[in-house]
Design an enzyme around this catalytic site. Structure first.
Site: not given
Length: 450
Positions: A10, A15, A358, A365
């Site tokens: 809990a 810190r 290459a 997308y």
């Protein structure tokens, strides 16, 4: 006899200076709580996690184990009481653990249980190099523990004690419930401290035993600096396990593993490789320097890198090659296929033996949805090709360099999709004579770069 665990989670971890609950801060790609849950589930039979209010993410991380909410943070003893209430009817032993002690091994918890069977109560203790402000374990000549004294309350002689409390205890459920009920909060903070259980048990004539383990295993994590120290400890442990399992790490201290990284025998991992969660590398594969892998599988004998990135959903087939500055995402690279340079393959399937030139990219997308590219076995994709998905390139097809492919290419076909080269004799670049017109004068090429 069955044993249960209460994990105290809990704490806000002020810190840590973070909005994230302390128990959810990651070590080797996994929340602290997850590491302790695995150890506890291995050594114990039932687990209850005590969480704070408004910590739904922590409750999800604890699943499928039971959780109980400590609505008011009234101390560790109070939190343990709530955990005991959730274990109503449990007749075996109960161990109380802390979520910010994530590196405790199952073997250590097994030793704790064994010590409890020989004593009325057992606790974990360590001898840190710098005892600092840890609570000291006060024991007699026989090793029986009488109490825990906090540093602030300790005398000079008590502060000289090297044995320090790690906070973990284990006792019979009925006795532990009684001792927790007797804890008082008449202290400066008005809190109920779990450590008070030790003195209560000793006062009843109950023998309390201390089980020692290394500081690196028992240290608590209360700050970012301590989190970094724990990460270093865990990485050393994971590297040692990888080496013992038959993998070669040529510079182990530069390789970062995730808690679930799986490396087969005769795998070679070169320097400065990072494994995020969900990676399996099969026997005989090589991961070359400066590569990053996450959520992927590298099959037997494949070569990845250097400077490669494998993202989630990727599978590199047996003896396939992924070269420098190649990125794969949700891509299946077939057996013996090669993508050796400067390539992006996203949402793609590449057949066995295919060669990707290459600079090739899959344009997966369209701004709204992702689309797949399929490349058949033995196909050859020329350099600097853009494959605009959804698109298929058939087996053994050849795509000319510099093409933008927007339509399917049948098997065994040649596809060329680029502008025709145009020549203008005598229109090449000429340096101006000294004192003559500058490069911006009539006839100079436009759009050049320096």
């Amino acid at each position: 006899m069955h044993a249960a665990a209460i994990i105290l989670a809990a704490g806000l971890g002020t810190r840590m200076r973070s909005a994230l609950p302390k128990a959810l801060h990651p070590l080797a790609g996994r929340p602290m709580l997850g590491h302790l849950l695995e150890s506890a589930a291995t050594a114990l039979d039932r687990i209850v996690v005590v969480v704070g209010p408004d910590m739904p993410a922590l409750e999800r991380a604890a699943a499928p184990h039971a959780t109980v909410v400590q609505a008011e943070r009234l101390g560790t003893g109070h939190a343990a009481r709530l955990g005991m209430a959730a274990l109503a009817g449990h007749a075996g032993d109960v161990a109380v653990l802390y979520a910010d002690n994530p590196l405790i091994r199952p073997e250590t918890l097994a030793r704790l249980r064994a010590a409890r069977r020989e004593a009325g109560l057992a606790l974990l203790a360590m001898r840190p190099a710098d005892p600092g402000r840890y609570g000291r374990v006060v024991a007699d000549a026989s090793g029986a523990v009488s109490r825990i004294v906090e540093w602030a309350d300790a005398s000079a002689a008590e502060r000289a004690i090297g044995l320090c409390n790690a906070g973990v205890i284990c006792g019979p459920a009925a006795d532990l419930a009684r001792w927790l009920g007797a804890i008082r909060n008449d202290n400066g903070k008005g809190e109920y401290y779990l450590t008070d259980v030790i003195a209560l048990a000793a006062a009843e004539g109950c023998r309390v035993a201390a089980v020692e383990a290394p500081e690196a295993e028992l240290r608590g994590i209360n700050s970012r600096a301590e989190l970094a120290e724990a990460e270093a400890t865990l990485q050393s442990r994971l590297r040692a396990e990888a080496l013992a399992g038959g993998a070669t790490l040529t510079a182990p201290e530069t390789v970062f593993l995730s808690w679930d990284t799986r490396l087969g025998q005769d795998v070679t991992v070169e320097p400065n490789v990072v494994f995020a969660p969900g990676v399996t590398v099969e026997d005989g594969a090589a991961i070359r320097a400066f590569s990053h892998l996450e959520g992927c599988v590298v099959r037997q004998g494949a070569i990845v890198g250097p400077y490669a990135r494998l993202r989630p959903g990727t599978e590199v087939g047996p003896r396939a090659h992924v070269g420098n500055f190649v990125e794969l995402k949700a891509a299946m690279l077939g057996e013996g296929a090669k993508a050796n340079h400067l390539t992006y393959l996203g949402d793609a399937t590449v057949g066995a033996g295919a060669n990707i030139g290459a600079g090739t990219i899959t344009c997966n997308y369209d701004g709204i949805a992702k689309h797949r590219t399929e490349i058949g076995e033995g196909a050859f994709i020329g350099s600097d090709t853009a494959l605009v998905a959804p698109v298929r390139v058939g087996a053994r097809a050849l795509v000319g360099a510099g093409s933008v492919i927007t339509e399917d290419v049948p098997a065994d076909a040649l596809a060329i999709a680029r502008g025709r080269q145009v020549l203008r004799e005598g229109r090449g670049f000429r340096r101006p004579a000294p004192g003559g017109a500058g490069a911006g004068g009539k006839g100079s090429p436009k759009g050049g770069s320096n």
